[in-house]
Write a protein that holds these residues in place. Structure first.
Motif, PDB file in Angstrom:
ATOM      1  N   GLY A  41       3.200  30.452  13.843  1.00 26.27           N
ATOM      2  CA  GLY A  41       2.110  29.784  13.132  1.00 26.27           C
ATOM      3  C   GLY A  41       2.126  30.057  11.652  1.00 26.27           C
ATOM      4  N   ILE A  42       3.326  30.293  11.101  1.00 22.28           N
ATOM      5  CA  ILE A  42       3.475  30.603   9.683  1.00 22.28           C
ATOM      6  C   ILE A  42       4.235  29.467   8.996  1.00 22.28           C
ATOM      7  CG2 ILE A  42       4.484  32.220   8.005  1.00 22.28           C
ATOM      8  CD1 ILE A  42       4.321  34.368  10.179  1.00 22.28           C
ATOM      9  N   GLY A  43       3.831  29.140   7.803  1.00 19.73           N
ATOM     10  CA  GLY A  43       4.576  28.149   7.027  1.00 19.73           C
ATOM     11  C   GLY A  43       4.163  26.719   7.351  1.00 19.73           C
ATOM     12  N   PRO A  44       4.876  25.763   6.787  1.00 23.05           N
ATOM     13  CA  PRO A  44       4.487  24.352   6.923  1.00 23.05           C
ATOM     14  C   PRO A  44       4.765  23.788   8.312  1.00 23.05           C
ATOM     15  CG  PRO A  44       6.583  24.521   5.769  1.00 23.05           C
ATOM     16  CD  PRO A  44       6.091  25.925   5.953  1.00 23.05           C
ATOM     17  N   VAL A  45       3.978  22.793   8.693  1.00 22.62           N
ATOM     18  CA  VAL A  45       4.314  22.022   9.888  1.00 22.62           C
ATOM     19  C   VAL A  45       5.406  21.032   9.487  1.00 22.62           C
ATOM     20  CG1 VAL A  45       2.029  22.243  10.898  1.00 22.62           C
ATOM     21  CG2 VAL A  45       2.526  20.280   9.438  1.00 22.62           C
TER      22      VAL A  45
ATOM     23  N   ALA B 200       0.800  -1.213   0.000  1.00 31.58           N
ATOM     24  CA  ALA B 200       0.000   0.000   0.000  1.00 31.58           C
ATOM     25  C   ALA B 200       0.843   1.278   0.000  1.00 31.58           C
ATOM     26  CB  ALA B 200      -0.931   0.001   1.211  1.00 31.58           C
ATOM     27  N   LYS B 201       2.100   1.155   0.417  1.00 27.06           N
ATOM     28  CA  LYS B 201       2.905   2.369   0.584  1.00 27.06           C
ATOM     29  C   LYS B 201       4.349   2.075   0.210  1.00 27.06           C
ATOM     30  CE  LYS B 201       4.005   3.699   4.769  1.00 27.06           C
ATOM     31  NZ  LYS B 201       3.095   3.005   5.658  1.00 27.06           N
ATOM     32  N   GLY B 202       4.712   2.369  -1.014  1.00 27.26           N
ATOM     33  CA  GLY B 202       6.069   2.095  -1.470  1.00 27.26           C
ATOM     34  C   GLY B 202       7.062   3.192  -1.162  1.00 27.26           C
ATOM     35  N   ILE B 203       6.597   4.288  -0.536  1.00 27.77           N
ATOM     36  CA  ILE B 203       7.497   5.411  -0.271  1.00 27.77           C
ATOM     37  C   ILE B 203       7.938   5.469   1.182  1.00 27.77           C
ATOM     38  CG2 ILE B 203       6.582   6.813  -2.150  1.00 27.77           C
ATOM     39  CD1 ILE B 203       4.987   8.380   0.008  1.00 27.77           C
ATOM     40  N   GLN B 204       7.658   4.419   1.944  1.00 27.74           N
ATOM     41  CA  GLN B 204       7.955   4.374   3.378  1.00 27.74           C
ATOM     42  C   GLN B 204       6.992   5.284   4.151  1.00 27.74           C
ATOM     43  OE1 GLN B 204       9.682   1.729   2.320  1.00 27.74           O
ATOM     44  NE2 GLN B 204      10.972   1.931   4.117  1.00 27.74           N
ATOM     45  N   GLY B 205       7.206   5.404   5.442  1.00 28.24           N
ATOM     46  CA  GLY B 205       6.245   6.095   6.297  1.00 28.24           C
ATOM     47  C   GLY B 205       6.407   7.603   6.308  1.00 28.24           C
ATOM     48  N   MET B 206       5.366   8.271   6.769  1.00 29.24           N
ATOM     49  CA  MET B 206       5.424   9.723   6.935  1.00 29.24           C
ATOM     50  C   MET B 206       4.425  10.123   8.001  1.00 29.24           C
ATOM     51  SD  MET B 206       3.412   8.679   4.402  1.00 29.24           S
ATOM     52  CE  MET B 206       1.777   8.948   3.789  1.00 29.24           C
ATOM     53  N   SER B 207       4.753  11.183   8.739  1.00 30.57           N
ATOM     54  CA  SER B 207       3.842  11.665   9.769  1.00 30.57           C
ATOM     55  C   SER B 207       4.121  13.129  10.051  1.00 30.57           C
ATOM     56  CB  SER B 207       4.002  10.846  11.062  1.00 30.57           C
ATOM     57  OG  SER B 207       5.337  10.903  11.528  1.00 30.57           O
ATOM     58  N   LYS B 208       3.052  13.852  10.351  1.00 39.36           N
ATOM     59  CA  LYS B 208       3.187  15.266  10.695  1.00 39.36           C
ATOM     60  C   LYS B 208       3.618  15.415  12.150  1.00 39.36           C
ATOM     61  CE  LYS B 208      -0.193  17.032   7.362  1.00 39.36           C
ATOM     62  NZ  LYS B 208       0.793  17.765   6.553  1.00 39.36           N
ATOM     63  N   ILE B 209       4.477  16.390  12.411  1.00 43.30           N
ATOM     64  CA  ILE B 209       4.930  16.678  13.768  1.00 43.30           C
ATOM     65  C   ILE B 209       4.591  18.131  14.079  1.00 43.30           C
ATOM     66  CG2 ILE B 209       6.911  16.766  15.324  1.00 43.30           C
ATOM     67  CD1 ILE B 209       8.282  14.730  13.564  1.00 43.30           C
ATOM     68  N   THR B 210       3.729  18.318  15.060  1.00 42.09           N
ATOM     69  CA  THR B 210       3.283  19.671  15.395  1.00 42.09           C
ATOM     70  C   THR B 210       4.008  20.247  16.606  1.00 42.09           C
ATOM     71  OG1 THR B 210       1.482  18.731  16.702  1.00 42.09           O
ATOM     72  CG2 THR B 210       0.989  19.284  14.412  1.00 42.09           C
ATOM     73  N   ASP B 211       4.893  19.449  17.211  1.00 50.26           N
ATOM     74  CA  ASP B 211       5.649  19.901  18.374  1.00 50.26           C
ATOM     75  C   ASP B 211       7.089  20.202  17.945  1.00 50.26           C
ATOM     76  OD1 ASP B 211       5.828  20.021  21.503  1.00 50.26           O
ATOM     77  OD2 ASP B 211       7.570  18.851  20.843  1.00 50.26           O
ATOM     78  N   PHE B 212       7.538  21.410  18.219  1.00 48.24           N
ATOM     79  CA  PHE B 212       8.858  21.839  17.749  1.00 48.24           C
ATOM     80  C   PHE B 212       9.979  21.026  18.391  1.00 48.24           C
ATOM     81  CE2 PHE B 212      12.610  24.671  17.976  1.00 48.24           C
ATOM     82  CZ  PHE B 212      12.796  24.861  16.609  1.00 48.24           C
ATOM     83  N   LYS B 213       9.886  20.759  19.697  1.00 46.27           N
ATOM     84  CA  LYS B 213      10.938  19.999  20.370  1.00 46.27           C
ATOM     85  C   LYS B 213      11.031  18.581  19.823  1.00 46.27           C
ATOM     86  CE  LYS B 213      11.040  22.503  24.791  1.00 46.27           C
ATOM     87  NZ  LYS B 213      10.851  22.393  26.266  1.00 46.27           N
TER      88      LYS B 213
END
Length: 513
Positions: free
Chosen positions: A260-264, A219-232
């Motif tokens: 709060g500007i730009g991409p997460v 289902a996913k040939g590009i490996q995993g990905m996830s959004k991170i909303t915490d800077f640390k």
């Protein structure tokens, strides 16, 4: 007609305003009104942007493709015979279906016994405790999924190498607690896990003896990905060597994020940049580290890449290669990649069969093969074994196995709460009364069985069902060992199925008389 689904699906928590009137070429409603609030995937994209690329609530759900493939195992029927017996004496007292032998072994040089020709593929979410425990009590291999250490709050590293992972240790011990010598717990590693030394850590400190290198999946040939909303968190992952985009160490990016500007931030698992030479070297290193069984896991990539993987597996004497056909999936795959990428399982299995046949003709060692990609019931399992015979000897049961574990857990909780659904309350009100196969577990584990979670009982019961069902279909063809199943045990029903697989139709079988 379109094989692709429309722009509304529970996978993305969307729906069509007028599902009876869809434009096939786009998947959109045939009429888009100016007052629509955007219930479909286009509307979700307008509101949430890139979030619409991936499934909804992937931490609590599992997913699979909704595409209507033009070829699947329903295009075949199972053959049957009334004369002879293969793998058993021609004795009516010894050819009842329970005598069909489906037990086998896992591994080449360091074999471990397994109860059936199954492997439970990589999962590290949802009911993982029940999933690993159920595999242990039934006696089949189960794979811990990739990127466990990335989810571990207790992770400790030195020089970007793992020295402690309490979560991974808990997963391993969950399996080992109930394992009685059959099956094994296999640790999967993606490119980042391998970089972090996860496999060496698990081999040295956790007693892991079976490992799996992941090239990609169905289902996913590009490996995993996830959004991170915490800077640390983004900074910590960057320091560990993960690919974090954009760069949190860039002062301008950090300032924009605080406003709060730009991409997460996105944590993108690295694509494996491997060569056959590196893989041969890496397999040797893992064996030197103490691994007894080394596996590969891959998906329905270009046939030339599949050939290279199998050639490397042959030369390195890899213990198992699991190939995952399009249509399956459990995790956080981009929806369109899950629906629109890769070969259906029947096509992939046929290609693998042909590659292995050429390797055999050239006197090359053949790696053991497991096929994954939408297998759920015994008829599909039998067809998968027959289509790939004699080269494909194991079937991976992913979503179906996890579904049985989650159902078992839910019913267990309902028993405790006194809220058992009517569907099951007709059997009784206790674990012993409702779970019919619990008596088998008690016969093996005694009083210890009372501590086994009901999700694991559910998985055990499901595996028992498909095992007995498989034996019945084997007896139907007078085949009493897995090794005797062959390609003539299934027959294509459509021209496409016959053309793709090269199998004989009923008419062609008659001509052979």
């Amino acid at each position: 007609m379109s094989y692709s689904p429309a722009m509304g699906s529970p996978i993305t928590n969307t729906k069509m305003r007028n599902p009876k009137h869809i434009t096939d070429v786009s998947g959109m409603c045939s009429v888009c009104t100016s007052d629509c609030t955007g219930l479909c995937e286009i509307g979700l994209s307008a509101i949430r942007g890139t979030e619409a690329l991936v499934p909804f609530a992937s931490d609590i759900y599992q997913f699979a493709s909704e595409k209507k493939y033009p070829l699947d195992f329903s295009h075949f029927n199972i053959n049957g015979r009334v004369f002879g017996a293969w793998g058993a004496p021609e004795d009516p007292y010894k050819t009842a279906f329970p005598y069909a032998e489906i037990s086998s072994s896992f591994g080449i040089h360091h074999k471990t016994s397994i109860t059936g020709p199954f492997i439970l593929p990589a999962i590290a979410k949802l009911a993982w405790k029940e999933y690993y425990t159920g595999a242990a009590i039934f006696g089949v291999p189960v794979v811990i999924g990739e990127a466990v250490v990335a989810k571990d709050p207790g992770l400790a590293t030195e020089n970007q190498k793992v020295v402690k992972s309490p979560l991974l240790e808990k997963m391993v011990q969950t399996y080992k607690k109930y394992c009685k010598g059959k099956g094994d717990i296999v640790l999967q590693a993606n490119f980042d896990d391998d970089y972090l030394g996860v496999l060496e850590y698990a081999i040295k400190y956790l007693g892991i003896r079976s490992v799996e290198l992941k090239f990609g999946q169905a289902a996913k040939g590009i490996q995993g990905m996830s959004k991170i909303t915490d800077f640390k968190a983004a900074l910590n992952f960057k320091k560990l060597g993960y690919n974090i985009i954009p760069d949190p160490e860039d002062p301008q990016i950090a300032e924009n994020f605080s406003k709060g500007i730009g991409p997460v931030f996105e944590k993108i698992d690295k694509l494996p940049i491997w060569t056959p030479e590196y893989l041969l070297k890496r397999v040797a290193q893992l064996r030197e580290s103490g691994a007894k069984r080394i596996c590969f896991k891959t998906g329905p990539f270009d046939p030339r890449d599949i050939r290279t993987i199998l050639e490397v597996a042959s030369e390195a004497k890899v213990d198992l290669v699991t190939l995952d056909g399009a249509g399956g999936g459990t995790g956080h795959s981009p929806v369109k990649m899950m629906n629109e990428w890769g070969m259906p399982t029947v096509t992939l299995e046929t290609i693998v069969y042909r590659i292995l046949k050429k390797l055999e003709k050239n006197n090359k060692p053949l790696p053991p093969i497991a096929m994954a990609g939408g297998f759920a019931t015994e008829d599909q399992i039998f067809k998968g074994l027959a289509l790939g015979a004699p080269y494909i000897t194991m079937i991976a049961l992913g979503r179906s196995a996890m579904a049985s574990a989650t159902v078992g857990r839910q019913i267990g909780e309902a028993i405790q709460n006194g809220t058992v659904p009517k569907t099951y309350s007709r059997f009784g009100s206790t674990v012993e009364e409702i779970f019919a196969d619990f008596r088998l577990i008690k016969g093996e584990y005694g009083k210890e069985a009372d501590q086994i979670p009901t999700g694991a009982i559910g998985l055990y019961s499901y595996l028992n069902r498909v095992s007995v069902g498989l034996k019945q279909l084997m007896a139907l063809n007078r085949k009493f060992t897995i090794a005797h199943i062959n390609r003539e045990d299934i027959v294509p029903l459509t021209t496409l199925a016959a053309e793709v697989t090269g199998l004989s139709t009923y008419e062609q079988l008659l001509e052979k008389i």
